[in-house]
Design a protein around this motif. Structure first.
Motif, short mmCIF file in Angstrom:
data_model
loop_
_atom_site.label_atom_id
_atom_site.label_comp_id
_atom_site.label_asym_id
_atom_site.label_seq_id
_atom_site.Cartn_x
_atom_site.Cartn_y
_atom_site.Cartn_z
N TRP A 139 0.68 -1.40 -0.22
CA TRP A 139 -0.01 -0.04 -0.03
C TRP A 139 0.98 1.17 0.06
O TRP A 139 0.54 2.15 -0.62
N GLU A 149 -7.45 -0.76 0.01
CA GLU A 149 -6.98 -0.64 1.27
C GLU A 149 -8.50 -0.06 2.25
O GLU A 149 -8.35 -0.93 3.41
N SER A 153 -9.80 -2.11 5.42
CA SER A 153 -9.97 -1.55 6.57
C SER A 153 -11.33 -1.27 7.33
O SER A 153 -11.68 -1.44 8.53
N HIS A 186 -5.45 6.08 10.58
CA HIS A 186 -5.34 4.40 10.43
C HIS A 186 -5.86 4.21 11.98
O HIS A 186 -4.87 4.19 12.79
#
Length: 298
Positions: A139, A149, A153, A186
């Motif tokens: 990534w 991604e 996630s 994140h």
């Protein structure tokens, strides 16, 4: 369409680049494309193929037999394997395929099956974290596109939120304030930390992503937590992270501060007395278990 080098295929599949080239020549297994400057590259279809091949080969299928399978036959055999085996590598292969194909139903089924059979915590530690580590580098280099991604996630995030909500605080324990710094989005690692905090019976104060510094200080003054925890993946960046560590150490000097993330782990950083770095999810789990023992001995 994403593009991959043969090294990308090696990292994702676990099959050495040298072996891939032999299979390509001997069995016509892969058909690389070339750039205008004659550099070989592979597409999503090639990646899906080699992930299926790797999983079958790891489970005893001979490469000569695999090479003669149609795409549908190969996929059918892979589905059968991932439904009956609990080998961690097999499940990681399966999740990677789901991500590449953006197959939400299959992704959900693989996760749910593992959670039912080995539990949520072990699924996170032995399957989800290695899976995330496996794709993380790709990534960062652009081999995995943002849509893939985000797809992965968000599905994992949903599972974590449900698991956290399922833990009921009954009073007692220590007080943990968890947050992500401004500009940091994140959330998977900090959500898993939140799950462990509640699982072990501690008080959780969770501020989530992109927490404004002013809000963090207000909540800190209100609750006075024994522990402050954050994960730094991209923000602050490598040039700013040391100053940030010194800043939170001074401003929150009455708490033990636990840091993790890409900008922390393995970096040449100075940690004040009230700051500690934790490298892996298992290390956080061990820390929580040690704390439990200490509390029980009192």
């Amino acid at each position: 369409m994403s593009t991959y080098s043969i090294k990308d295929l090696e990292q994702l599949s676990g099959i050495k680049a040298h072996t891939l080239r032999i299979w390509e020549q001997r069995y016509n297994l892969l058909q690389p494309m070339r750039t205008d400057t004659n550099i070989r590259f592979y597409d999503d279809a090639s990646l899906k193929l080699i992930l299926n091949v790797a999983l079958l080969n790891d489970n005893g299928y001979k490469i000569s037999k695999i090479a003669n399978m149609s795409e549908a036959e190969m996929r059918e055999e892979v589905v059968k394997l991932t439904e009956k085996t609990l080998t961690h590598d097999d499940q990681i292969h399966a999740l990677t395929l789901c991500m590449i194909e953006m197959d939400e139903e299959r992704f959900e089924k693989v996760l749910s099956t593992n959670i039912l059979k080995i539990g949520f915590e072990q699924t996170m530690l032995n399957i989800i974290y290695p899976f995330m580590s496996k794709i993380g580098v790709l990534w960062q280099t652009g081999a995995i596109n943002p849509a893939q991604e985000h797809f992965m996630s968000n599905l994992i995030r949903q599972k974590l939120i449900v698991a956290i909500d399922g833990q009921i605080y009954k009073g007692g324990g220590k007080k943990f304030l968890l947050y992500l710094p401004e500009g940091e989005w994140h959330e998977i690692s900090i959500l898993f930390a939140a799950y462990l905090v509640k699982l072990k019976g501690h008080k959780l104060i969770y501020l989530g992503q992109n927490t404004p510094d002013e809000d963090l200080q207000i909540v800190y003054r209100l609750h006075q937590p024994e522990f402050l925890m954050t994960v730094i993946t991209t923000s602050p960046n490598s040039e700013e992270v040391q100053d940030y560590i010194y800043s939170i150490s001074e401003r929150f000097k009455n708490s033990e501060i636990i840091l993790s993330g890409y900008q922390i782990v393995g970096q040449d950083l100075d940690f004040p007395k009230n700051v500690r770095a934790m490298h892996y999810a298992k290390q956080l789990k061990e820390f929580m278990e040690e704390m439990d023992l200490a509390l029980q001995e009192k």
